[in-house]
Enzyme design. Structure first.
Site, short mmCIF file in Angstrom:
data_model
loop_
_atom_site.label_atom_id
_atom_site.label_comp_id
_atom_site.label_asym_id
_atom_site.label_seq_id
_atom_site.Cartn_x
_atom_site.Cartn_y
_atom_site.Cartn_z
N PHE A 19 0.82 -1.23 0.00
CA PHE A 19 0.00 0.00 0.00
C PHE A 19 0.84 1.27 0.00
CE2 PHE A 19 -4.66 -0.38 0.02
CZ PHE A 19 -4.70 -1.73 -0.32
N CYS A 53 -15.24 1.63 -1.17
CA CYS A 53 -14.95 1.50 0.27
C CYS A 53 -14.06 2.60 0.83
CB CYS A 53 -14.33 0.14 0.53
SG CYS A 53 -15.36 -1.21 -0.06
C1 UGA Z 1 -10.59 -2.12 0.56
C2 UGA Z 1 -9.71 -2.75 1.66
O1 UGA Z 1 -8.41 -3.00 1.12
C3 UGA Z 1 -10.32 -4.06 2.15
O2 UGA Z 1 -9.54 -4.59 3.19
C4 UGA Z 1 -11.72 -3.77 2.66
O3 UGA Z 1 -12.38 -4.95 3.09
C5 UGA Z 1 -12.55 -3.17 1.53
O4 UGA Z 1 -11.91 -1.94 1.08
C6 UGA Z 1 -13.92 -2.88 2.07
O5 UGA Z 1 -14.05 -1.97 2.91
O6 UGA Z 1 -14.87 -3.59 1.75
P1 UGA Z 1 -10.93 -2.58 -2.04
O7 UGA Z 1 -11.87 -1.42 -2.04
O8 UGA Z 1 -11.31 -3.83 -2.75
O9 UGA Z 1 -10.61 -3.02 -0.54
O10 UGA Z 1 -9.60 -2.04 -2.71
P2 UGA Z 1 -8.07 -1.90 -2.30
O11 UGA Z 1 -7.30 -3.06 -2.76
O12 UGA Z 1 -7.94 -1.48 -0.89
O13 UGA Z 1 -7.68 -0.65 -3.21
C7 UGA Z 1 -8.33 0.59 -3.02
C8 UGA Z 1 -7.76 1.61 -3.94
O14 UGA Z 1 -6.46 1.98 -3.53
C9 UGA Z 1 -7.64 1.20 -5.39
O15 UGA Z 1 -8.12 2.26 -6.20
C10 UGA Z 1 -6.16 0.99 -5.57
O16 UGA Z 1 -5.75 1.23 -6.89
C11 UGA Z 1 -5.58 2.02 -4.63
N1 UGA Z 1 -4.22 1.73 -4.16
C12 UGA Z 1 -3.98 0.60 -3.44
C13 UGA Z 1 -3.19 2.62 -4.43
O17 UGA Z 1 -3.41 3.68 -5.08
N2 UGA Z 1 -1.93 2.34 -3.98
C14 UGA Z 1 -1.66 1.24 -3.26
O18 UGA Z 1 -0.49 1.05 -2.87
C15 UGA Z 1 -2.70 0.34 -3.00
#
Ligand code: UGA
Length: 437
Positions: free
Chosen positions: A248, A259
């Site tokens: 992250f 979310c």
């Molecule tokens: C997120 C949480 O990671 C889950 O643990 C949680 O259960 C879920 O929300 C929820 O509340 O239901 P999710 O929305 O599927 O999961 O997506 P993530 O993998 O967290 O990514 C979120 C956003 O952050 C994406 O747009 C991704 O591209 C961005 N991101 C992620 C970054 O810009 N940089 C990173 O290093 C990681």
């Protein structure tokens, strides 16, 4: 066991199929007849790797219906409905309240109602009274699944969190949910039992922390841009410190989806209601940094092209993350829409997200200037610039030499720092990363 799952969106549908995979007999209930029809036929109504197969494999133990009274045949009831963002940033509780109200008449003495939705702290306490009146027990069991890994995260979670009422009734709730999750617990999954408020907070605290990590590294990316530093190397170097960790810390155009953005806003709104809003003021900064990332891409393109008006720009990515067709609060789609509003002709490509995006683009009145396609090579045809906005593997694996031959100007903005910058430069591209060049 006989289980009902109220709400069959990403969370509920995957949870229902996963509970069937654990050997339970499951009834999924949702107010959307089209969604239920699709699930009943064993067809996933959204793109989620492994979910279709899980549905088909467990079809004999899975039923889907719009009829809430079907819950009367089951003894454990999961509530997995959405809590979308209201206009004022707070969580809209209409569906959670509606689900509990709909369930209560069908509860029997001793039933267990398990809330999974992400809710403002204090919700379980408030709803518990209604469930208790029916002789049933309410507990809260937040979900931490990531889209794209939903099946894995449900069946092999990092941890299980149980928010239970005080006293022996809490012990009963714990014992029943332990039985439901017996196979998961047998794999030595940590299980933490706590009170309602703590369990509710665990969920929003986890998402707030993740959002903060992303905005932190994105702030560093902006500093890197003005100093000539490389944010990826910076993230690698600080990430080796296990207290920080590398995950992250990928800089880019920021977080989106259904979310993280809504949860941090909902958390701030709830803290304000509780009179402690100031303590979460940093989450507003996290949100602001995140939104700035989207504007930053338009600024970089303007620097590169002089003006985006009248230019044809290809955007690779529509979904908020790869391996998903979810376009809720998607940075990729937001950027494409901003460019279209600024007078560019935009072609957005995404293996999955192009389908749901079409209707949204039409609603936004942008269909004349923003088209969507599944074909990322067709999207760059005649384009002056390419923005990579979602890091699908198919984009990362693309041959820059071929893409160079299709474009009128060789400008690539790597909004996810996911391309091999060396090979794109070697193909003649002017490469612009996010906090690295
Ligand atoms: C997120 C949480 O990671 C889950 O643990 C949680 O259960 C879920 O929300 C929820 O509340 O239901 P999710 O929305 O599927 O999961 O997506 P993530 O993998 O967290 O990514 C979120 C956003 O952050 C994406 O747009 C991704 O591209 C961005 N991101 C992620 C970054 O810009 N940089 C990173 O290093 C990681």
């Amino acid at each position: 066991m006989k289980i009902s799952v109220v709400g069959c969106g990403y969370l509920g549908a995957v949870h229902a199929a996963s509970m069937a995979e654990l050997g339970h007999e499951v009834i999924g209930i949702d107010i959307d007849p089209a969604r239920i029809e699709s699930l009943q036929q064993g067809i996933a109504p959204f793109h989620e790797p492994g979910f279709d197969a899980l549905l088909k494999k467990n079809a004999s133990r899975l039923t889907f219906t719009t009829d809430m009274s079907a819950a009367a045949d089951t003894r454990v009831h999961f509530v997995a409905v959405g809590t979308p963002q209201s206009a004022d940033g707070s969580a809209d509780m209409t569906y959670v309240n509606g689900a509990i109200k709909g369930l209560v008449p069908h509860l029997l003495k001793g039933d267990l109602v398990v809330g999974k939705s992400t809710v403002p702290v204090g919700t379980a306490e408030r709803l518990s009274a209604h469930v208790t009146q029916a002789g049933a027990i309410l507990m809260w069991n937040p979900e931490f699944l990531r889209e794209g890994f939903a099946v894995h995260d449900t069946l092999r979670p990092d941890r299980l969190v149980y928010g239970v009422p005080e006293g022996t009734v809490g012990d009963t709730a714990t014992a029943v949910l332990d039985e439901v999750y017996a196979d998961i617990l047998a794999k030595e999954t940590p299980r933490l039992v706590m009170n309602f408020a703590t369990a509710e907070l665990v969920k929003v605290a986890a998402n707030s922390f993740l959002a903060t990590k992303i905005s932190f590294i994105n702030a560093m990316a902006e500093i890197a841009d003005v100093t000539g530093a490389n944010v990826t190397q910076l993230a690698d170097a600080i990430g080796y410190d296990t207290r920080i960790g590398r995950r992250f810390l990928n800089a880019g155009i920021g977080f989106g989806g259904g979310c993280l953005p809504k949860d941090i806003r909902g958390f701030v709104a709830r803290a304000e209601e509780l009179g402690v809003g100031e303590v979460l003021s940093f989450l507003k900064a996290v949100d602001d940094i995140n939104i700035r990332r989207r504007t930053r891409v338009v600024d970089v393109l303007t620097e590169e092209l002089g003006n985006v008006e009248g230019k044809t720009i290809a955007v690779w990515g529509i979904s908020f993350k790869p391996d998903s067709d979810d376009i809720r609060d998607s940075p990729a789609l937001d950027i494409a829409e901003s460019l279209a509003r600024a007078g560019a002709t935009v072609v957005s490509a995404d293996p999955e997200g192009w389908k749901p995006a079409q209707a949204r683009v039409e609603r936004a009145g942008l269909s004349m200037s923003l088209t969507t396609t599944s074909d990322h090579r067709a999207a760059v045809q005649g384009a002056s610039a390419l923005v990579v906005a979602t890091e699908w593997k198919v984009f990362q694996d693309e041959d820059p030499e071929i893409i160079a031959g299709l474009m009128t100007q060789k400008v690539v903005v790597d909004g996810r720092n996911c391309l091999n910058s060396g090979s794109w430069k070697a193909a003649g591209f002017h490469y612009r990363g996010m906090g690295r060049n």
